[in-house]
Scaffold this motif. Sequence first.
Motif, PDB file in Angstrom:
ATOM      1  N   HIS A  59       0.830  -1.206   0.000  1.00  8.51           N
ATOM      2  CA  HIS A  59       0.000   0.000   0.000  1.00  8.51           C
ATOM      3  C   HIS A  59       0.870   1.265   0.000  1.00  8.51           C
ATOM      4  O   HIS A  59       0.659   2.184  -0.793  1.00  8.51           O
ATOM      5  CB  HIS A  59      -0.943   0.000   1.204  1.00  8.51           C
ATOM      6  CG  HIS A  59      -1.788   1.224   1.308  1.00  8.51           C
ATOM      7  ND1 HIS A  59      -2.805   1.497   0.427  1.00  8.51           N
ATOM      8  CD2 HIS A  59      -1.746   2.263   2.176  1.00  8.51           C
ATOM      9  CE1 HIS A  59      -3.361   2.656   0.756  1.00  8.51           C
ATOM     10  NE2 HIS A  59      -2.730   3.137   1.816  1.00  8.51           N
ATOM     11  N   ARG A  60       1.853   1.316   0.914  1.00  5.99           N
ATOM     12  CA  ARG A  60       2.738   2.482   0.967  1.00  5.99           C
ATOM     13  C   ARG A  60       3.543   2.613  -0.317  1.00  5.99           C
ATOM     14  O   ARG A  60       3.750   3.709  -0.833  1.00  5.99           O
ATOM     15  CB  ARG A  60       3.694   2.388   2.154  1.00  5.99           C
ATOM     16  CG  ARG A  60       3.055   2.780   3.459  1.00  5.99           C
ATOM     17  CD  ARG A  60       4.060   2.785   4.539  1.00  5.99           C
ATOM     18  NE  ARG A  60       4.573   1.410   4.680  1.00  5.99           N
ATOM     19  CZ  ARG A  60       5.307   0.997   5.668  1.00  5.99           C
ATOM     20  NH1 ARG A  60       5.685   1.822   6.599  1.00  5.99           N
ATOM     21  NH2 ARG A  60       5.710  -0.250   5.731  1.00  5.99           N
ATOM     22  N   LEU A  61       4.009   1.479  -0.838  1.00  4.87           N
ATOM     23  CA  LEU A  61       4.772   1.483  -2.088  1.00  4.87           C
ATOM     24  C   LEU A  61       3.944   2.100  -3.212  1.00  4.87           C
ATOM     25  O   LEU A  61       4.429   2.948  -3.958  1.00  4.87           O
ATOM     26  CB  LEU A  61       5.204   0.065  -2.444  1.00  4.87           C
ATOM     27  CG  LEU A  61       6.032  -0.105  -3.700  1.00  4.87           C
ATOM     28  CD1 LEU A  61       7.317   0.701  -3.625  1.00  4.87           C
ATOM     29  CD2 LEU A  61       6.355  -1.578  -3.915  1.00  4.87           C
ATOM     30  N   ALA A  62       2.690   1.715  -3.316  1.00  4.53           N
ATOM     31  CA  ALA A  62       1.805   2.257  -4.357  1.00  4.53           C
ATOM     32  C   ALA A  62       1.610   3.761  -4.188  1.00  4.53           C
ATOM     33  O   ALA A  62       1.627   4.507  -5.171  1.00  4.53           O
ATOM     34  CB  ALA A  62       0.461   1.530  -4.330  1.00  4.53           C
ATOM     35  N   LEU A  63       1.439   4.227  -2.959  1.00  2.00           N
ATOM     36  CA  LEU A  63       1.260   5.663  -2.714  1.00  2.00           C
ATOM     37  C   LEU A  63       2.500   6.451  -3.130  1.00  2.00           C
ATOM     38  O   LEU A  63       2.392   7.504  -3.767  1.00  2.00           O
ATOM     39  CB  LEU A  63       0.951   5.924  -1.236  1.00  2.00           C
ATOM     40  CG  LEU A  63      -0.407   5.455  -0.734  1.00  2.00           C
ATOM     41  CD1 LEU A  63      -0.514   5.647   0.776  1.00  2.00           C
ATOM     42  CD2 LEU A  63      -1.521   6.198  -1.445  1.00  2.00           C
ATOM     43  N   PHE A  64       3.674   5.943  -2.771  1.00  2.00           N
ATOM     44  CA  PHE A  64       4.916   6.636  -3.125  1.00  2.00           C
ATOM     45  C   PHE A  64       5.158   6.608  -4.632  1.00  2.00           C
ATOM     46  O   PHE A  64       5.650   7.570  -5.202  1.00  2.00           O
ATOM     47  CB  PHE A  64       6.115   6.045  -2.381  1.00  2.00           C
ATOM     48  CG  PHE A  64       6.195   6.456  -0.941  1.00  2.00           C
ATOM     49  CD1 PHE A  64       6.369   7.783  -0.591  1.00  2.00           C
ATOM     50  CD2 PHE A  64       6.120   5.520   0.067  1.00  2.00           C
ATOM     51  CE1 PHE A  64       6.460   8.174   0.735  1.00  2.00           C
ATOM     52  CE2 PHE A  64       6.210   5.890   1.399  1.00  2.00           C
ATOM     53  CZ  PHE A  64       6.382   7.221   1.741  1.00  2.00           C
ATOM     54  N   GLN A  65       4.797   5.502  -5.286  1.00  2.00           N
ATOM     55  CA  GLN A  65       4.945   5.440  -6.737  1.00  2.00           C
ATOM     56  C   GLN A  65       4.013   6.435  -7.409  1.00  2.00           C
ATOM     57  O   GLN A  65       4.404   7.117  -8.362  1.00  2.00           O
ATOM     58  CB  GLN A  65       4.675   4.027  -7.248  1.00  2.00           C
ATOM     59  CG  GLN A  65       5.845   3.097  -7.054  1.00  2.00           C
ATOM     60  CD  GLN A  65       5.593   1.726  -7.651  1.00  2.00           C
ATOM     61  OE1 GLN A  65       4.614   1.054  -7.314  1.00  2.00           O
ATOM     62  NE2 GLN A  65       6.475   1.304  -8.512  1.00  2.00           N
ATOM     63  N   ALA A  67       3.006   9.196  -6.211  1.00  2.00           N
ATOM     64  CA  ALA A  67       3.530  10.542  -5.952  1.00  2.00           C
ATOM     65  C   ALA A  67       4.815  10.811  -6.734  1.00  2.00           C
ATOM     66  O   ALA A  67       5.294  11.942  -6.765  1.00  2.00           O
ATOM     67  CB  ALA A  67       3.785  10.718  -4.457  1.00  2.00           C
ATOM     68  N   GLY A  68       5.388   9.779  -7.348  1.00  2.00           N
ATOM     69  CA  GLY A  68       6.613   9.950  -8.125  1.00  2.00           C
ATOM     70  C   GLY A  68       7.881   9.943  -7.306  1.00  2.00           C
ATOM     71  O   GLY A  68       8.947  10.287  -7.801  1.00  2.00           O
ATOM     72  N   THR A  69       7.789   9.547  -6.033  1.00  2.00           N
ATOM     73  CA  THR A  69       8.980   9.539  -5.177  1.00  2.00           C
ATOM     74  C   THR A  69       9.640   8.172  -5.105  1.00  2.00           C
ATOM     75  O   THR A  69      10.687   8.026  -4.482  1.00  2.00           O
ATOM     76  CB  THR A  69       8.635  10.010  -3.750  1.00  2.00           C
ATOM     77  OG1 THR A  69       7.623   9.167  -3.217  1.00  2.00           O
ATOM     78  CG2 THR A  69       8.154  11.451  -3.769  1.00  2.00           C
ATOM     79  N   VAL A  70       9.017   7.185  -5.734  1.00  2.00           N
ATOM     80  CA  VAL A  70       9.563   5.835  -5.803  1.00  2.00           C
ATOM     81  C   VAL A  70       9.410   5.338  -7.238  1.00  2.00           C
ATOM     82  O   VAL A  70       8.403   5.601  -7.881  1.00  2.00           O
ATOM     83  CB  VAL A  70       8.842   4.876  -4.825  1.00  2.00           C
ATOM     84  CG1 VAL A  70       9.193   3.423  -5.096  1.00  2.00           C
ATOM     85  CG2 VAL A  70       9.184   5.232  -3.385  1.00  2.00           C
ATOM     86  N   LYS A  71      10.442   4.656  -7.703  1.00  2.00           N
ATOM     87  CA  LYS A  71      10.429   4.085  -9.055  1.00  2.00           C
ATOM     88  C   LYS A  71      10.931   2.659  -8.963  1.00  2.00           C
ATOM     89  O   LYS A  71      11.885   2.381  -8.238  1.00  2.00           O
ATOM     90  CB  LYS A  71      11.348   4.911  -9.951  1.00  2.00           C
ATOM     91  CG  LYS A  71      11.551   4.361 -11.339  1.00  2.00           C
ATOM     92  CD  LYS A  71      12.521   5.236 -12.107  1.00  2.00           C
ATOM     93  CE  LYS A  71      12.742   4.695 -13.490  1.00  2.00           C
ATOM     94  NZ  LYS A  71      13.635   5.549 -14.281  1.00  2.00           N
ATOM     95  N   ARG A  72      10.296   1.750  -9.696  1.00  2.00           N
ATOM     96  CA  ARG A  72      10.781   0.377  -9.727  1.00  2.00           C
ATOM     97  C   ARG A  72      11.977   0.288 -10.656  1.00  2.00           C
ATOM     98  O   ARG A  72      11.919   0.700 -11.806  1.00  2.00           O
ATOM     99  CB  ARG A  72       9.690  -0.576 -10.190  1.00  2.00           C
ATOM    100  CG  ARG A  72       8.638  -0.786  -9.135  1.00  2.00           C
ATOM    101  CD  ARG A  72       7.885  -2.069  -9.399  1.00  2.00           C
ATOM    102  NE  ARG A  72       6.872  -2.245  -8.383  1.00  2.00           N
ATOM    103  CZ  ARG A  72       7.022  -3.078  -7.352  1.00  2.00           C
ATOM    104  NH1 ARG A  72       8.103  -3.772  -7.224  1.00  2.00           N
ATOM    105  NH2 ARG A  72       6.060  -3.195  -6.472  1.00  2.00           N
ATOM    106  N   LEU A  73      13.085  -0.225 -10.125  1.00  2.00           N
ATOM    107  CA  LEU A  73      14.290  -0.437 -10.914  1.00  2.00           C
ATOM    108  C   LEU A  73      14.332  -1.917 -11.274  1.00  2.00           C
ATOM    109  O   LEU A  73      14.249  -2.776 -10.395  1.00  2.00           O
ATOM    110  CB  LEU A  73      15.526  -0.025 -10.123  1.00  2.00           C
ATOM    111  CG  LEU A  73      15.543   1.434  -9.648  1.00  2.00           C
ATOM    112  CD1 LEU A  73      16.798   1.717  -8.838  1.00  2.00           C
ATOM    113  CD2 LEU A  73      15.432   2.390 -10.812  1.00  2.00           C
TER     114      LEU A  73
END
Length: 115
Positions: A59-65, A67-73
């Motif tokens: 859930h947190r991962l989805a929220l940060f993604q 918002a553009g503050t997390v990207k899957r590498l």
Amino acid sequence: MKQSFIAAVVAALGCIAASHAALAASSPCGKDDALQIRGDTPGAISYDVYRQLRPLDAHRLALFQDAGTVKRLPDGLDVCEIADDGVADPSAVLVHVPQGKMAWWVSSANVENAD
């Protein structure tokens, strides 16, 4: 109120990201700094976001993604370690994607020396 707080946090993270991007742009990959992502992993735009992701929560991962503050590498991505990251946390590694302009915080468990 909550949306304005989130907007303020995103703006502040943007400033932090710009400073990390400038640092990353000045750090070309040397042989000792060459790493590779092992397994698909989230990269966080700041160390604060990295800490909030741990332990990983979908859930947190989805929220940060969003918002553009997390990207899957992706698995196998070549990256350069920014050795002088200013953080004394061995579980976190600041990396620069050579084809991009951003630096990302990833878990040290998700990087390995490039072959």
